[in-house]
Design a protein around this motif. Sequence first.
Motif, PDB file in Angstrom:
ATOM      1  N   TYR A 115       0.841  -1.206   0.000  1.00  0.00           N
ATOM      2  CA  TYR A 115       0.000   0.000   0.000  1.00  0.00           C
ATOM      3  C   TYR A 115       0.873   1.253   0.000  1.00  0.00           C
ATOM      4  O   TYR A 115       0.637   2.199  -0.761  1.00  0.00           O
ATOM      5  CB  TYR A 115      -0.930  -0.028   1.213  1.00  0.00           C
ATOM      6  N   SER A 116       1.906   1.252   0.835  1.00  0.00           N
ATOM      7  CA  SER A 116       2.844   2.368   0.892  1.00  0.00           C
ATOM      8  C   SER A 116       3.611   2.502  -0.431  1.00  0.00           C
ATOM      9  O   SER A 116       3.780   3.608  -0.963  1.00  0.00           O
ATOM     10  CB  SER A 116       3.825   2.164   2.054  1.00  0.00           C
ATOM     11  N   PHE A 126       1.830   4.244  -3.429  1.00  0.00           N
ATOM     12  CA  PHE A 126       1.845   5.710  -3.408  1.00  0.00           C
ATOM     13  C   PHE A 126       3.168   6.221  -3.967  1.00  0.00           C
ATOM     14  O   PHE A 126       3.194   7.088  -4.855  1.00  0.00           O
ATOM     15  CB  PHE A 126       1.634   6.220  -1.976  1.00  0.00           C
ATOM     16  N   SER A 169       3.324  14.660  -3.236  1.00  0.00           N
ATOM     17  CA  SER A 169       1.878  14.441  -3.143  1.00  0.00           C
ATOM     18  C   SER A 169       1.304  14.082  -4.504  1.00  0.00           C
ATOM     19  O   SER A 169       1.946  14.254  -5.542  1.00  0.00           O
ATOM     20  CB  SER A 169       1.188  15.695  -2.588  1.00  0.00           C
ATOM     21  N   ILE A 197      -5.476   9.885  -6.921  1.00  0.00           N
ATOM     22  CA  ILE A 197      -5.612   9.205  -5.624  1.00  0.00           C
ATOM     23  C   ILE A 197      -6.891   8.373  -5.591  1.00  0.00           C
ATOM     24  O   ILE A 197      -6.892   7.242  -5.090  1.00  0.00           O
ATOM     25  CB  ILE A 197      -5.604  10.231  -4.466  1.00  0.00           C
ATOM     26  N   CYS A 198      -7.972   8.915  -6.137  1.00  0.00           N
ATOM     27  CA  CYS A 198      -9.244   8.181  -6.159  1.00  0.00           C
ATOM     28  C   CYS A 198      -9.108   6.882  -6.963  1.00  0.00           C
ATOM     29  O   CYS A 198      -9.600   5.826  -6.545  1.00  0.00           O
ATOM     30  CB  CYS A 198     -10.348   9.054  -6.752  1.00  0.00           C
ATOM     31  N   LEU A 253      -6.799   4.477  -4.880  1.00  0.00           N
ATOM     32  CA  LEU A 253      -7.520   3.906  -3.739  1.00  0.00           C
ATOM     33  C   LEU A 253      -8.424   2.760  -4.189  1.00  0.00           C
ATOM     34  O   LEU A 253      -8.461   1.700  -3.554  1.00  0.00           O
ATOM     35  CB  LEU A 253      -8.364   4.983  -3.050  1.00  0.00           C
ATOM     36  N   ILE A 261      -3.024  14.785  -2.103  1.00  0.00           N
ATOM     37  CA  ILE A 261      -2.897  13.953  -0.904  1.00  0.00           C
ATOM     38  C   ILE A 261      -1.422  13.590  -0.726  1.00  0.00           C
ATOM     39  O   ILE A 261      -0.749  13.212  -1.690  1.00  0.00           O
ATOM     40  CB  ILE A 261      -3.744  12.667  -1.028  1.00  0.00           C
ATOM     41  N   ASN A 262      -0.936  13.708   0.531  1.00  0.00           N
ATOM     42  CA  ASN A 262       0.460  13.350   0.790  1.00  0.00           C
ATOM     43  C   ASN A 262       0.537  11.953   1.433  1.00  0.00           C
ATOM     44  O   ASN A 262      -0.486  11.334   1.725  1.00  0.00           O
ATOM     45  CB  ASN A 262       1.162  14.407   1.654  1.00  0.00           C
ATOM     46  N   MET A 263       1.756  11.493   1.661  1.00  0.00           N
ATOM     47  CA  MET A 263       1.961  10.144   2.198  1.00  0.00           C
ATOM     48  C   MET A 263       1.343   9.969   3.583  1.00  0.00           C
ATOM     49  O   MET A 263       0.762   8.921   3.886  1.00  0.00           O
ATOM     50  CB  MET A 263       3.459   9.826   2.238  1.00  0.00           C
ATOM     51  N   GLN A 313      -1.286  11.401   4.843  1.00  0.00           N
ATOM     52  CA  GLN A 313      -2.742  11.256   4.694  1.00  0.00           C
ATOM     53  C   GLN A 313      -3.095   9.898   4.076  1.00  0.00           C
ATOM     54  O   GLN A 313      -4.075   9.257   4.475  1.00  0.00           O
ATOM     55  CB  GLN A 313      -3.275  12.397   3.815  1.00  0.00           C
ATOM     56  N   TRP A 314      -2.293   9.475   3.122  1.00  0.00           N
ATOM     57  CA  TRP A 314      -2.502   8.176   2.456  1.00  0.00           C
ATOM     58  C   TRP A 314      -2.402   7.031   3.458  1.00  0.00           C
ATOM     59  O   TRP A 314      -3.273   6.166   3.515  1.00  0.00           O
ATOM     60  CB  TRP A 314      -1.463   8.028   1.350  1.00  0.00           C
TER      61      TRP A 314
END
Length: 232
Positions: free
Chosen positions: A134-135, A138, A149, A155-156, A159, A187-189, A191-192
Amino acid sequence: MMRRSASKKAGQPNSTNSINFSPSDLFRTASSRASSKEMERIDNLFHSYANRSLGMIDPEGIETLCSDMEVDHTDVRILMLAWKMKAEKQGYFTLEEWRRGMKALRADTVSKLRKALPELEKEVKRPSNFEDFYSYSFCYCLTEEKQKSIDIESICQLLDLVLGSHFRAQVDYFIEYLKIQSDYKVINMDQWMGFFRFCNEISFPDFSSYNPDLAWPLILDNFVEWMQSKQT
């Protein structure tokens, strides 16, 4: 009585100098030879998809590989393959990355690689690996130098691709919120990863275990408020 000569007769082999191979030595030699052949096939497969001028597989090469495997290039398993290779640049595989992934998957043909995908998916979905994947997903999407970011639209999509099958309801509502809110463009890490922890720790949709006084990213506080307002 004549003393027996200590010297060997001419032509008689000297046992101390003879070369003896144990079964384990022979096995290691055969194994090394097989490994060398496997690596040669892995390299040949790489070069069949690589852009010669770049010396790496580029987005066009990856699309061709996906077509040969009969897998859509947007399939999450292609991202999982990149994770297995520890690929650094989105849409590109270097020879070193390719070797790392293919050797780990024991795949030196397209057919073997396609057959390895279900096991790779299982490996990624293990709790001990999934957070790292997951990390990674990003970081893999940070395509510009010093980029920190990712835009909301991307991001949508990410996700939905990476987390949708694990936390369908949370992801769907969060995507809906991200699309209608106007406070955040990227979105940054932090927040992710915060959303991943949120999905794992917070009861949904009642949020009974959510404490806004804890160190949650502000965007999640806003998301919870938005959800609660929808429920009243």
